[in-house]
Enzyme design. Structure first.
Site, mmCIF file in Angstrom:
data_model
loop_
_atom_site.group_PDB
_atom_site.id
_atom_site.type_symbol
_atom_site.label_atom_id
_atom_site.label_comp_id
_atom_site.label_asym_id
_atom_site.label_seq_id
_atom_site.Cartn_x
_atom_site.Cartn_y
_atom_site.Cartn_z
ATOM 1 N N ASP A 1 -7.148 3.716 5.567
ATOM 2 C CA ASP A 1 -7.540 5.043 5.082
ATOM 3 C C ASP A 1 -8.883 5.059 4.368
ATOM 4 O O ASP A 1 -9.549 6.100 4.330
ATOM 5 C CB ASP A 1 -6.469 5.576 4.122
ATOM 6 C CG ASP A 1 -5.119 5.762 4.790
ATOM 7 O OD1 ASP A 1 -5.045 5.601 6.018
ATOM 8 O OD2 ASP A 1 -4.141 6.070 4.078
ATOM 9 N N GLY B 1 -1.167 23.618 2.002
ATOM 10 C CA GLY B 1 -0.333 23.890 3.172
ATOM 11 C C GLY B 1 -0.566 22.913 4.296
ATOM 12 O O GLY B 1 -0.496 23.283 5.469
ATOM 13 N N GLY C 1 -4.730 16.976 -0.862
ATOM 14 C CA GLY C 1 -5.476 15.943 -0.160
ATOM 15 C C GLY C 1 -5.574 14.646 -0.943
ATOM 16 O O GLY C 1 -5.008 14.510 -2.039
ATOM 17 N N GLY D 1 0.807 -1.218 0.000
ATOM 18 C CA GLY D 1 0.000 0.000 0.000
ATOM 19 C C GLY D 1 0.839 1.267 0.000
ATOM 20 O O GLY D 1 2.032 1.278 -0.331
ATOM 21 N N HIS E 1 19.856 13.882 32.598
ATOM 22 C CA HIS E 1 20.499 15.111 32.123
ATOM 23 C C HIS E 1 21.731 14.731 31.309
ATOM 24 O O HIS E 1 22.505 13.855 31.723
ATOM 25 C CB HIS E 1 20.917 15.981 33.303
ATOM 26 C CG HIS E 1 21.729 17.167 32.915
ATOM 27 N ND1 HIS E 1 21.164 18.319 32.411
ATOM 28 C CD2 HIS E 1 23.076 17.385 32.923
ATOM 29 C CE1 HIS E 1 22.112 19.194 32.148
ATOM 30 N NE2 HIS E 1 23.284 18.649 32.456
ATOM 31 N N LYS F 1 10.236 9.481 4.170
ATOM 32 C CA LYS F 1 11.129 9.692 5.315
ATOM 33 C C LYS F 1 12.574 9.365 4.956
ATOM 34 O O LYS F 1 13.521 9.911 5.546
ATOM 35 C CB LYS F 1 10.668 8.885 6.521
ATOM 36 C CG LYS F 1 9.527 9.546 7.301
ATOM 37 C CD LYS F 1 8.436 10.084 6.415
ATOM 38 C CE LYS F 1 7.280 10.728 7.084
ATOM 39 N NZ LYS F 1 6.266 11.221 6.112
#
Length: 475
Positions: free
Chosen positions: A325, A194, A284, A53, A458, A64
Site C-alpha cells: 500500500d 461512503g 481514507g 501488517g 445446475h 471479515k
C-alpha cells in the site's frame, strides 16, 4: 553479516551490513524475506508494531470475521421467510470482539512461524533512513541499531487518515481499527465516508443492531463504480434501514451531553444536525512515510506522500524498492502478494516481471458481495471503446431464487468487435466468487460466446453466466 564504518552527523557509525533489509511485514513481506533467506542471503526484517501488517491485524482477517457474524445475525432474523422459527436475535459485541481477537492471534502465530528461517533476523523497532541504503532503527525495547544493505525493500503500509473537522478533538472519533474494539453496541453510529470501509462497517453494525447513518460528500456512494452499481448498493443498504446522505459535507462536531455527539452537516437543502452515540471516520488512508525519513535516502514521493515506483517496483534510488500500500494505487492484499511475486522474480531469478497493465480484481464484502474486475462501463466509454453491455438481475438466477438471495445483478462489458470480455461487476450472493470465474475467462481470452455456450452445473449461481452472456446474442 559484516560491519561497515561511515560518518553521519559528525559521528562515526558502525553499520551491521545485510544483503537485504525489508521494512514492514505486510502480505508481501510475509514471503519475500523468507525466500531471500532460503536462497542464502542475510536478511533483516524490521517491524515497529504487529507482524502481518493491516491485513492480519486490522484489515481483512478481523473485519471479515465480524462480517460473518453480522450475516449470521441477519439470516437468523430472516428465519421465518424460510419456515424456521427463531426467537429475538441479539448480538453480544464482547463475544464478537473476542472471536475476532482469536482469529487475529491465530493469523499472527501462523505469520511468525514462517519467519523461523536461518539467515533471517527480525528486528523490532522503528526504522528511518540515514542514507540511500542505510537505516537507523529505534529499538522497541530501547537503544538503536544502524544497519545497511545492498538492497532495501519498503513495505510499511498505510494508516487511517486523521479526521480534520472542527470539534473533532472534543469527541471520541473511531477509525477502522478502534471500532472493532468496542465492547458496547453503538445506539446510533454516524459514519463519515461512503467508500468500501464505511459501507462494510455500516452494514455490519446495522445488522448488529445499531442505527446507522452514512455521510458522503460526493453525489453518490462508491464514486469509482458505475452509477447503476452504486445506486443498487445504496438501495440495498437503505432497504436494511441505513440512512444515507449524499452531497453532504460535515461542518463541525460537538459533544451533545449524555455521552452523545452532535454533527452539523451541510446538505443541498441547507445545514442539518444529527445526533449520534458514536462517530466513525472512514475517509481514507495515508502512507506511513513520514517516520521513514525518505528524504534522507533521496526517495521520491508523490503529492499524497506515497512512494513513487516504476513498473518493476524500484524507487528513485537504485536498489531500493517499495511494495504494498505504501506505493499508492489500489490497497488490496492480493496486490501486495503480486508485488512479492514481481520482486521475487526480479531479485532472485533476474527476471523482468512488470506490474504494467496487470488486471486487479477486488471484492467489497457487503452482503450481497460486490465483485469487480476489468473496465467499468464508464471507463470504457471514456476511452472511446466500442462496447456492448449486458445485465441480468439476480432475481433471474435460479439458485438465487431458491436460496432467497435475489438482490443485485450481474453486469459485463465486452468489446463490440472482438467479443472479448473487458470487465464485469457482480453484485449478488457470492459476487466475488462469480466475478473470479469471469476474470479467469478474461485471462484465457475467452469471448462472450464461449461463456454463453459453456455448460455450468445446475443449479449453481454460476449458471447465471449463461443467461448473462447469451444476452448479447438476443440483443
Amino acid at each position: 553479516m559484516t560491519g561497515k564504518t561511515r560518518t553521519w552527523g559528525g559521528n562515526t557509525i558502525t553499520d551491521e551490513h545485510y544483503d537485504t533489509i525489508v521494512i514492514g511485514t505486510s502480505q508481501g513481506a510475509r514471503f519475500l524475506p523468507v525466500e531471500l533467506a532460503k536462497a542464502g542471503q542475510r536478511v533483516a526484517l524490521v517491524e515497529r508494531d504487529q507482524l502481518g501488517g493491516v491485513c492480519v491485524n486490522t484489515g481483512c482477517t478481523p473485519t471479515k470475521t465480524m462480517v460473518a457474524t453480522a450475516r449470521l445475525a441477519y439470516q437468523a432474523r430472516r428465519g421465518a421467510e424460510y419456515g424456521v422459527r427463531t426467537g429475538p436475535v441479539s448480538v453480544d459485541l464482547v463475544a464478537v470482539r473476542e472471536r475476532k481477537r482469536a482469529m487475529v492471534a491465530g493469523a499472527q502465530q501462523n505469520y511468525a512461524s514462517r519467519l523461523a528461517q536461518d539467515g533471517l533476523e527480525l528486528i523490532e523497532g522503528e526504522a528511518h533512513f540515514t542514507g540511500p541504503k542505510t537505516v537507523e532503527v529505534a529499538m522497541t525495547h530501547g537503544g538503536t541499531r544502524h544497519i545497511s544493505a545492498s538492497t532495501v525493500i519498503i513495505d510499511a503500509g498505510t494508516r487511517p487518515r486523521p479526521l480534520e473537522l472542527a470539534g473533532a478533538g472534543e469527541v471520541p472519533v473511531l477509525d477502522s481499527t478502534s471500532i472493532m474494539e468496542l465492547s458496547e453496541l453503538p445506539k446510533h453510529l454516524i459514519i463519515l465516508g461512503g467508500g468500501y470501509i464505511g459501507l462494510e462497517f455500516g452494514q455490519m453494525f446495522r445488522r448488529f443492531g445499531s442505527e446507522v447513518t452514512i455521510i458522503q460528500s460526493a453525489a453518490r456512494l462508491m464514486m469509482t463504480e458505475d452509477e447503476d452499481v452504486a445506486d443498487e448498493v445504496a438501495a440495498i443498504l437503505r432497504d436494511e434501514g441505513i440512512t444515507i446522505l449524499t452531497s453532504s459535507t460535515p461542518v463541525r462536531v460537538q459533544p451533545a451531553g449524555g455521552g452523545h455527539l452532535r454533527l452539523t452537516v451541510r446538505t443541498q437543502d441547507g445545514e442539518r444536525q444529527l445526533e449520534g452515540s458514536h462517530l466513525l471516520s472512514a475517509i481514507g488512508r495515508i502512507p506511513n512515510t513520514e517516520a521513514l525519513s525518505p528524504e534522507a535516502a533521496g526517495i521520491r514521493l508523490d503529492s499524497q506522500g506515497f512512494i513513487e515506483v516504476d513498473e518493476y517496483l524500484e524507487t528513485s534510488v537504485p536498489g531500493v524498492y517499495a511494495m504494498g500500500d505504501i506505493k499508492g494505487g489500489p490497497a488490496f492484499t492480493h496486490l501486495s502478494y503480486d508485488d512479492y511475486r514481481t520482486l521475487q522474480s526480479n531479485l532472485m531469478r533476474r527476471g523482468k516481471a512488470s506490474t504494467r497493465d496487470r488486471t486487479v480484481p477486488y471484492t467489497m464484502f457487503i452482503d450481497p458481495q460486490l465483485g469487480r474486475v476489468g473496465m467499468t462501463e464508464r471507463e470504457a466509454a471514456a476511452q472511446g471503446r466500442a462496447i456492448r453491455v449486458a445485465k441480468v438481475p439476480m432475481s433471474a438466477v435460479i439458485r438465487a431464487i431458491e436460496t432467497g438471495e435475489t438482490r443485485g445483478f450481474m453486469k459485463t462489458i465486452v468489446d463490440a468487435d472482438s467479443g472479448q470480455i473487458l470487465g464485469c461487476a457482480v453484485l449478488g450472493s457470492e459476487g466475488g466468487e462469480i466475478m473470479t470465474m469471469i476474470q479467469i475467462a478474461m485471462l484465457g481470452k475467452l469471448t462472450y460466446t464461449d461463456m454463453a455456450n459453456a455448460i455450468f452445473t445446475h443449479p449453481l449461481l454460476a449458471e447465471g453466466l449463461n443467461t448473462l452472456f447469451a444476452m448479447f446474442d438476443d440483443a
